[in-house]
Design an enzyme around this catalytic site. Structure first.
Site, PDB file in Angstrom:
ATOM      1  N   ASP A   6       0.865  -1.158   0.000  1.00 46.97           N
ATOM      2  CA  ASP A   6       0.000   0.000   0.000  1.00 46.97           C
ATOM      3  C   ASP A   6       0.912   1.222   0.000  1.00 46.97           C
ATOM      4  O   ASP A   6       2.097   1.142   0.355  1.00 46.97           O
ATOM      5  CB  ASP A   6      -0.947  -0.015   1.210  1.00 46.97           C
ATOM      6  CG  ASP A   6      -2.149   0.883   0.967  1.00 46.97           C
ATOM      7  OD1 ASP A   6      -3.177   0.686   1.634  1.00 46.97           O
ATOM      8  OD2 ASP A   6      -2.062   1.765   0.092  1.00 46.97           O
TER       9      ASP A   6
HETATM   10  C1  GLC Z   1      -4.291   4.370  -0.342  1.00 42.68           C
HETATM   11  C2  GLC Z   1      -5.188   3.173  -0.152  1.00 42.68           C
HETATM   12  C3  GLC Z   1      -5.121   2.179  -1.264  1.00 42.68           C
HETATM   13  C4  GLC Z   1      -4.895   2.918  -2.561  1.00 42.68           C
HETATM   14  C5  GLC Z   1      -3.506   3.512  -2.505  1.00 42.68           C
HETATM   15  C6  GLC Z   1      -3.173   4.350  -3.741  1.00 42.68           C
HETATM   16  O1  GLC Z   1      -3.747   4.806   0.853  1.00 42.68           O
HETATM   17  O2  GLC Z   1      -5.101   2.482   1.092  1.00 42.68           O
HETATM   18  O3  GLC Z   1      -6.352   1.442  -1.276  1.00 42.68           O
HETATM   19  O4  GLC Z   1      -5.012   2.028  -3.672  1.00 42.68           O
HETATM   20  O5  GLC Z   1      -3.309   4.301  -1.340  1.00 42.68           O
HETATM   21  O6  GLC Z   1      -4.020   5.451  -3.804  1.00 42.68           O
END
Ligand code: GLC
Length: 746
Positions: free
Chosen positions: A261
């Site tokens: 993430d």
């Molecule tokens: C965010 C989310 C994730 C997302 C990523 C990119 O913090 O937790 O679901 O795809 O960052 O935006």
């Protein structure tokens, strides 16, 4: 950019045509041979380059081999607008407005795998058209608390339903050459403290509740997973040995890439050894923000290269990571089948079809619905959610849409020429309308007091034939939104008072709740008709109007329980949310004390009375169930059993019914939920039509996870099959015995 590099690769092919296409570029060659060939041509620096980001949403390719970079994009409900290279803010393109599909709770509420396949193919075409190789979704974290801000992005409280519904989405998406990135693996079941929560959970709950939907995704062939922010065993999920190496890649044999993430990586050595393959979004000042364009500072960038060059670490892990990223590239960015379309009529039709299938009719006393339009009918629409755009906001799943049909727009279009439709505000909620530079352009400011707004609504309601209140949540902070949880079940913005006043003013009141979570309904006995309408995206208004006017007979079923109070939810009854911060660190320990008793499992075990139970959903017709029968009274461990139940449409209009099959283990050596969903089928029936619905299940449907043996186990003994229209509307039962002795063939 990608096309140029790949064109270079293809020209390399043409130049090399006399010397035959390099194996790694030969789409007809076996994938693993192509991966090995590419790997053999890469330097250590090449391999390091492809395992971490080079921009906010892309990672490097291998220019010397003509392998293009890899592009990711949010989100599970539509393709996010382009952002600046190294920023969250949008780039202001004019050709990246998309179709917003319904939120995944709505998809889960359809209980229809064919709808899920349609969803995956449609969103895959949008992503492919936009040149995206990895779509950052779907999410399948289990609905443990109705306060979790991101439940709207997920598929409910039951692991079996979520698992069955996520697989076709993944396969549809990947059929277009775009990878799913199943998230957030794992145990990311609330947003508060999401970066610091260390989840403590027993193995039975882990394997029976929180892992099955992810395993179904891996078994469906997902090409990538996104590791979550939180921790387990004091190790961050983005480099958690047990979850990434032992379970995902070991027990499940996952051959894809694990993507972090954004900002979820915190340690180079753990990231090297514990199963992370592709690092994104790291805060490169090492603390809480990113020095700009500092991608060489990533944990798997220069620091990793230095450890290899110093001889402190080998390159075995690097080769495994590079293989997995190359495999992902060859399945996507180098896949000639990667093609799509955007904002096509088919995609709008798909969005509307999904919404139509997912809307849940919770209550319809006196058959207030569908709206009857004989004569000069006056319909009053009340509420901010009847007009407020819902596709902007909510966090990373926020979108820039080409269009969004509001509930009011949809009703006006559907009732044009059939009824007078008027709208009043009713309440003022969130008047903002912006996310990462995407603005709705709506001016929702209204300086009137709550009393004035209610007085206006009541006055108008008195003269209407129908009053349609459209409220709920709205994806603003704390109202179904990433990085924040709700603080209670209650509807915000004084909506309860508005609903109560309207109920007193007009008996034909319909409440349409737009949310991705259960909400409290203290007025439930005063309102004859209630519809759960989810966040439905670009075609929201048309789907809502389809159901309210009867153009579509509602067939959705709840993918989660609507509890009467938080105390009827295990996580809250046991004080097991949001956890306790350690004295000497930011880590918050959160023990899932309710274990396997999540959702209806808790409600059944504690015999609570939900406001609306898991699997509930009404129709404009009625269905009668005959007696469930089994084709064997006794089965052996290797046998299957077929359950048959006749279902008849006893009403006057065609309809669809989700026939649900639950299993109860009459006597087990361990605590088991009173019943568990183990099969379902959505059947379409004409008035008077009967279908004998059949389910064939085997030992797997009877098993529990034996945490001592670390294996799924079915114990011999008596079982009960419960067939019904919801978890609390069981229409028929049948009994059978599982034996570990040989059973004469049928
Ligand atoms: C965010 C989310 C994730 C997302 C990523 C990119 O913090 O937790 O679901 O795809 O960052 O935006």
């Amino acid at each position: 950019m990608k096309p140029i590099l790949f064109a270079a690769a293809l020209s390399l092919c043409s130049l090399a045509s006399s010397a035959a296409t390099p194996l790694y570029l030969d789409n007809n060659a076996p994938l693993e041979e192509r991966v090995e060939d590419a790997l053999s041509r890469m330097t250590t620096a090449d391999k390091i380059a492809i395992i971490h980001a080079q921009s906010k949403f892309c990672s490097a390719g291998v220019p010397s081999l003509g392998i293009p970079e890899l592009w990711t994009s949010d989100g599970p409900h539509g393709v996010r607008p382009e952002v600046l290279w190294d920023e969250w803010d949008q780039a202001g393109w004019t050709n990246d407005s998309c179709v917003a599909f319904p939120a995944l709770t709505a998809l889960a509420a359809s209980w229809d795998p064919a709808i899920s396949r349609l969803y995956g193919e449609s969103i895959g075409e949008e992503a492919a058209y936009r040149g995206k190789d990895v779509l950052l979704g779907p999410g399948v974290n289990i609905y443990r608390t109705p306060l979790n801000g991101r439940n709207f992005e997920y598929m409910g409280e039951d692991p079996y339903l979520a698992g069955v519904m996520v697989a076709p989405y993944i396969q549809g998406l990947q059929s277009k050459g775009v990878a799913a990135c199943v998230k957030h693996f794992a145990l990311n079941n609330n947003e508060v403290n999401r970066h610091t929560t260390n989840v403590i959970v027993d193995d039975r709950a882990l394997y029976e509740i929180y892992l099955p939907a992810f395993k179904a995704a891996a078994d469906a062939g997902a090409w990538s997973f996104m590791a979550a922010y939180n921790l387990n065993g004091d190790e961050h999920m983005c480099h958690n040995k047990r979850f990434l190496n032992d379970i995902l890649k070991g027990e499940w044999g996952f051959d894809g890439a694990v993507i972090s993430d954004w900002g979820g990586v915190h340690d180079t050595r753990e990231a090297i050894t514990n199963g992370l393959d592709l690092e994104f979004g790291t805060w490169t000042n090492g603390l809480s923000s990113g020095a700009s364009n500092a991608y060489d500072n990533y944990y798997l960038a220069r620091p990793y290269l230095k450890l290899i060059e110093s001889g402190e670490v080998g390159t075995a892990e690097l080769d495994d990571k590079a293989r997995r990223v190359l495999r992902l590239m060859m399945r996507t960015s180098m896949n000639p089948a990667q093609r799509g379309s955007m904002c096509s009529p088919e995609h709008y039709t798909a969005a509307r079809t999904i919404g139509d299938a997912g809307i849940v009719l919770l209550k319809n006393d006196g058959n207030v619905l569908p709206i009857k339009t004989e004569g000069d009918v006056k319909v009053l629409v009340v509420g901010e959610n009847a007009v407020k755009m819902m596709t902007v906001g909510g966090g990373s799943s926020s979108l820039k849409v080409q269009r969004e049909i509001s509930p009011l727009d949809g009703l006006r279009a559907a009732l044009d020429g059939k009824a007078q439709v008027e709208w009043v505000r009713g309440y003022v909620g969130d008047v903002t309308g912006e996310y990462n530079g995407v603005v709705t352009g709506q001016d929702l400011t209204d300086s009137r007091s709550a009393e004035e707004l209610i007085a206006e609504a009541v006055d108008k309601a008195r003269g209407a034939d129908y009053v349609i209140f459209v409220g709920g949540l709205n994806k603003s902070a704390g109202q179904d939104c990433e990085d924040a949880d709700r603080t209670g079940l209650e509807l915000p913005y004084n909506q309860d008072a508005v609903i109560e006043a309207l109920a007193a003013a007009n008996p034909n009141l319909v409440v349409v709740n737009v949310s991705g979570n259960a909400v409290a309904m203290p007025w439930v006995n005063k309102v004859p008709a209630i519809v759960q309408a989810w966040f439905l995206g670009s075609e929201a208004g048309n789907s809502i109007a389809d159901v309210l006017t009867g153009a579509v007979n509602p067939s959705g079923k709840l993918p989660f329980t609507f509890p009467t109070s938080l105390n009827d939810v295990g996580a809250h009854a046991l004080g097991a949310y949001p956890g306790t911060q350690r004295a000497d660190s930011p880590i918050v320990d959160l023990e899932y004390k309710e274990g396997i008793l999540v959702g209806y499992r808790w409600a059944d075990a504690k015999n609570t009375k939900p406001l609306f139970p898991f699997g509930h959903g009404l129709s404009y017709t009625t269905f009668e169930y005959g007696d469930a029968t089994v084709d064997s009274k006794t089965i052996g461990m290797g046998d299957s059993i077929t359950v048959s139940v006749p279902v008849t449409n006893t009403g006057k209009v065609p309809g669809q019914e989700v026939v649900q099959l639950y299993i109860a283990d009459n006597k087990a050596s361990v605590v088991r939920p009173p019943k568990e969903l183990k099969a379902f089928k959505k059947v379409a029936l004409l008035p008077g039509q009967t279908e004998v619905v059949k389910f064939t299940i085997g030992k797997d449907a009877l098993s529990f996870f034996d945490d001592k043996a670390h294996a799924w186990t079915a114990e011999p003994g008596k079982f009960t099959v419960l067939v019904g229209s919801s978890s609390r509307d069981i229409r028929s039962k049948a009994a059978f015995t599982l034996t570990d002795k040989a059973v004469a063939s049928k």
